[in-house]
Every structure is written in structure tokens, then in C-alpha cells.
Scaffold this motif. Structure first.
Motif, short mmCIF file in Angstrom:
data_model
loop_
_atom_site.label_atom_id
_atom_site.label_comp_id
_atom_site.label_asym_id
_atom_site.label_seq_id
_atom_site.Cartn_x
_atom_site.Cartn_y
_atom_site.Cartn_z
N PRO A 182 -25.21 -16.89 -48.50
CA PRO A 182 -26.02 -15.87 -49.18
C PRO A 182 -25.21 -14.68 -49.69
CG PRO A 182 -27.16 -16.66 -47.24
CD PRO A 182 -25.80 -17.29 -47.21
N GLU A 183 -24.30 -14.16 -48.86
CA GLU A 183 -23.52 -12.99 -49.29
C GLU A 183 -22.57 -13.35 -50.43
OE1 GLU A 183 -21.34 -14.98 -45.86
OE2 GLU A 183 -23.43 -14.43 -46.36
N ALA A 184 -22.10 -14.59 -50.46
CA ALA A 184 -21.21 -15.02 -51.55
C ALA A 184 -21.97 -15.15 -52.86
CB ALA A 184 -20.54 -16.34 -51.20
N GLN A 185 -23.25 -15.54 -52.80
CA GLN A 185 -24.07 -15.58 -54.00
C GLN A 185 -24.19 -14.19 -54.60
OE1 GLN A 185 -27.92 -17.82 -54.12
NE2 GLN A 185 -28.82 -15.83 -54.60
N ASP A 186 -24.51 -13.20 -53.76
CA ASP A 186 -24.62 -11.83 -54.24
C ASP A 186 -23.30 -11.36 -54.83
OD1 ASP A 186 -27.20 -11.88 -53.31
OD2 ASP A 186 -26.84 -10.53 -51.61
N ARG A 187 -22.21 -11.64 -54.14
CA ARG A 187 -20.90 -11.20 -54.61
C ARG A 187 -20.55 -11.83 -55.96
NH1 ARG A 187 -18.51 -12.12 -50.31
NH2 ARG A 187 -17.61 -14.17 -50.70
N LEU A 188 -20.92 -13.10 -56.12
CA LEU A 188 -20.65 -13.77 -57.39
C LEU A 188 -21.35 -13.05 -58.54
CD1 LEU A 188 -19.40 -16.38 -58.73
CD2 LEU A 188 -21.72 -17.33 -58.57
N PHE A 189 -22.62 -12.72 -58.37
CA PHE A 189 -23.34 -12.04 -59.44
C PHE A 189 -22.86 -10.61 -59.64
CE2 PHE A 189 -26.75 -15.32 -58.57
CZ PHE A 189 -26.50 -16.03 -59.74
N ASP A 190 -22.41 -9.97 -58.56
CA ASP A 190 -21.80 -8.65 -58.70
C ASP A 190 -20.54 -8.74 -59.56
OD1 ASP A 190 -23.77 -7.70 -57.02
OD2 ASP A 190 -22.47 -7.51 -55.27
N GLN A 191 -19.71 -9.74 -59.30
CA GLN A 191 -18.47 -9.91 -60.04
C GLN A 191 -18.74 -10.26 -61.50
OE1 GLN A 191 -17.08 -12.84 -57.19
NE2 GLN A 191 -15.33 -11.55 -56.62
N ILE A 192 -19.70 -11.13 -61.72
CA ILE A 192 -20.05 -11.49 -63.10
C ILE A 192 -20.51 -10.25 -63.85
CG2 ILE A 192 -21.79 -12.70 -64.48
CD1 ILE A 192 -21.59 -15.01 -62.47
N THR A 193 -21.36 -9.45 -63.22
CA THR A 193 -21.86 -8.24 -63.87
C THR A 193 -20.72 -7.27 -64.20
OG1 THR A 193 -23.98 -8.48 -62.73
CG2 THR A 193 -23.49 -6.33 -63.70
N GLU A 194 -19.81 -7.09 -63.25
CA GLU A 194 -18.68 -6.19 -63.47
C GLU A 194 -17.79 -6.64 -64.64
OE1 GLU A 194 -16.78 -6.20 -59.71
OE2 GLU A 194 -18.35 -5.01 -58.70
N LEU A 195 -17.73 -7.95 -64.86
CA LEU A 195 -16.86 -8.51 -65.90
C LEU A 195 -17.58 -8.70 -67.24
CD1 LEU A 195 -15.07 -11.23 -63.74
CD2 LEU A 195 -14.03 -9.13 -64.62
N SER A 196 -18.85 -8.32 -67.32
CA SER A 196 -19.65 -8.63 -68.49
C SER A 196 -19.86 -7.42 -69.39
CB SER A 196 -21.02 -9.19 -68.06
OG SER A 196 -20.88 -10.45 -67.44
N ALA A 197 -19.50 -7.59 -70.65
CA ALA A 197 -19.80 -6.58 -71.67
C ALA A 197 -21.24 -6.75 -72.12
CB ALA A 197 -18.85 -6.75 -72.85
N PRO A 198 -21.84 -5.69 -72.69
CA PRO A 198 -23.19 -5.85 -73.25
C PRO A 198 -23.24 -7.02 -74.22
CG PRO A 198 -22.57 -3.54 -73.20
CD PRO A 198 -21.33 -4.31 -72.81
N GLY A 199 -24.34 -7.77 -74.16
CA GLY A 199 -24.47 -8.96 -74.99
C GLY A 199 -24.06 -10.23 -74.27
N SER A 200 -23.51 -10.09 -73.06
CA SER A 200 -23.16 -11.26 -72.27
C SER A 200 -24.42 -11.97 -71.78
CB SER A 200 -22.30 -10.86 -71.07
OG SER A 200 -21.03 -10.37 -71.47
#
Length: 311
Positions: free
Chosen positions: A196-214
Motif C-alpha cells: 500500500p505505501e509503495a502505491q502511494d509513493r508511486l503516484f507521488d513520484q509520478i505527480t512530481e515528475l508530471s508537467a501540466p497536461g500529463s
């Protein structure tokens, strides 16, 4: 094989064998009389892995009478489910990149890419870069096998051979990923194999790496919270008797975890979820009438767009 914090695999063992199972489903769906998808690389990749159960399945040599509940209707429902799942994510990439108009994103990231061949079989707009992230042995096997088949990517393909438990964002950046540009992310068939914590971390990392429009696409399996590992083990026992050593009860991480759509919404993503039965209707496939005993329940297919700046 019970999961550990530092386990690894190839495509014939542990989580890797489930990637081969999924590819076998794509191969069967592609070979249907009225195919919804066309994955010409699925069958040769599965054969190259060499798991006898799946090669016999592709050859039509499995004796389904020895597998409880493997009625023709149930088998067809499973093939159709793989077809609609694949079609959903194929269409997701087409929309994200703008399709023939070429007005969308120009970099895509496939997380835990397994035997995914979209970098080879989809029509990508000129200038698109597709990053594939997976365990080193998985990346090496697929790259070598497809090269041996004479396959050529239809986009610029860059592999990132790293476990998602390691610093994959740094490895992705080293491969040329540009976080200032919008990205189309795919996490297909991945989340249930993450704690569960790795799922949250994955989406946190994706969000941090995503520019608007991603954009991002994945699945939400509500049944993972009440997943009955022993029941799943019982259901897979006939497959193990046929030589397929996949114990889903030992591979997935069950129990409470974040609601995928709600978590993404809280991170600033605009989210849409489509239940699997709705996809059957959308793509002209009959909704299965056979009783379902899937321990994960009905899957919801998720796509989301980041309109503002990431958190």
C-alpha cells in the motif's frame, strides 16, 4: 514464491510469470475470429519465455476438462476481458498523443513494462519517445527477443532497467526523460503487486515528475482490500497441477490501501473511472453471464489528466 522486500524475477517466475500470463491472453485475443486488438508480438514472446503451460494454451493443447470451471464460456470471458483491457490502454495512448493529429504528448512511460509491445505495435506520432521501466532481466529478455524477430520500434524506445523500489526517477532522467514536458504514464496490471505505501509513493513520484497536461492510466481493484489469499490459492491449484507455478495468493499485497481515484484527485488530477462491464459494452463484447469468482472483484479502469501544476 512468497514476496520479499528485495525479491527479483525473470519472465518465468514470480511476478514475471504473471506478465507472461497477460501476454498469453493478448495473444489469444489477437487470434480471435473477430479480434478487438492486434498484438503480433505477444505469441512469439510467450513462446520465447518457454513456460509449457502457456505454449500449450497457444497451441490449443490444454485439456480444459481437467481444470475446474474452465468452461468455454468462462475461457472466452477471460480472453474478452484481456482484449478490452488492452484496447482501453491502447486507446488511452492514442488520445494522449493526439493520434493522427499529433497534437498531444511526446513522451510516454510504461511502468513495469513486462512483455508490453506497444512501443513496437502502436502508431506513434513522429518524435515520440517511449520509456520502458522494468527489472533488468525482463528488459534484456524482451529487447533481445524482439530484435531476434526483426521487430523495429515505431517510436524512439528507451529502456530503463531498474526495480521500481529503487531510484527509478533518477534512472529515468538519466535516460533522457524531461519532466518539463507533458508525459503519458501507464501503470497497467501493477498496483496489486505493490505494498500500500509503495502505491502511494508511486503516484507521488509520478505527480512530481508530471508537467501540466500529463496523463496517467491504471486500474483500481476494490477487491484487493478483502482479497482472500487462501481462496485464490485454491483457485490456482488446478493450474499448478498443470505445471503452472503461479500462486496469486502469495504474489499480491492485500489489505487496506488508498482508493486510487481519490488519491489521484487529491494530487490535482482530473480522474475518470470506467468499470470493466462498461468496457465490454463500449467495445461490443457480451458482458459475461457466467458467475464470476475473481477474488479482485470488478476492475475499474482509470485515466486522469493533470490540469495544473503538480504538488
Amino acid at each position: 514464491m512468497t514476496r520479499t522486500d528485495d525479491d527479483s524475477w525473470d519472465l518465468a517466475s514470480s511476478v514475471g510469470a504473471t506478465a507472461t500470463m497477460v501476454a498469453a491472453g493478448r495473444a489469444m485475443a489477437s487470434a480471435a475470429a473477430d479480434p478487438l486488438i492486434d498484438d503480433p508480438y505477444a505469441a512469439p514472446l510467450v513462446r520465447a519465455v518457454g513456460l509449457e503451460f502457456f505454449t500449450r494454451m497457444l497451441d490449443g493443447d490444454l485439456d480444459l476438462d481437467t481444470i475446474p470451471d474452465a468452461s468455454p464460456e468462462r475461457v472466452q470471458a477471460m480472453i474478452d476481458a484481456m482484449a478490452v483491457r488492452t484496447k482501453f490502454f491502447d486507446d488511452y495512448f492514442t488520445r494522449a498523443t493526439g493520434g493522427a493529429t499529433g497534437t498531444g504528448v511526446r513522451q510516454a512511460v510504461i511502468l513495469a513494462s513486462g512483455l508490453d509491445s506497444r512501443a513496437y505495435r502502436l502508431t506513434w506520432p513522429a518524435g515520440t519517445v517511449v520509456y520502458e521501466i522494468d527489472q533488468p532481466r525482463v528488459i534484456e529478455f524482451k529487447s533481445t527477443t524482439l530484435a531476434g524477430l526483426g521487430a523495429e520500434p515505431t517510436a524512439t524506445r528507451r529502456t530503463v532497467a531498474i526495480d521500481l523500489r529503487e531510484d527509478w526517477p533518477a534512472a529515468l532522467a538519466a535516460a533522457g526523460f524531461d519532466p518539463a514536458q507533458p508525459t503519458a504514464w501507464l501503470a497497467e496490471g501493477l498496483l496489486i503487486y505493490l505494498p500500500p505505501e509503495a502505491q502511494d509513493r508511486l503516484f507521488d513520484q509520478i505527480t512530481e515528475l508530471s508537467a501540466p497536461g500529463s496523463t496517467v492510466a491504471t486500474e483500481y481493484a476494490p477487491g484487493i482490500r478483502e482479497f482472500d489469499a487462501e481462496r485464490a490459492r485454491e483457485m490456482s491449484a488446478p493450474l499448478r497441477a498443470q505445471g503452472l507455478d503461479i500462486d496469486m495468493g502469495a504474489l499480491v499485497y492485500a489489505g487496506e490501501r488508498s482508493h486510487v481515484m481519490e488519491y489521484l484527485q487529491a494530487k490535482g488530477w482530473r480522474v475518470t473511472g470506467v468499470p470493466r462491464d462498461e468496457l465490454f459494452q463500449r467495445f461490443g463484447r457480451p458482458i459475461p453471464t457466467v458467475a464470476s469468482e475473481d477474488p479482485l472483484g470488478e476492475i475499474v479502469y482509470v485515466s486522469a489528466t493533470l490540469d495544473g501544476a503538480g504538488e
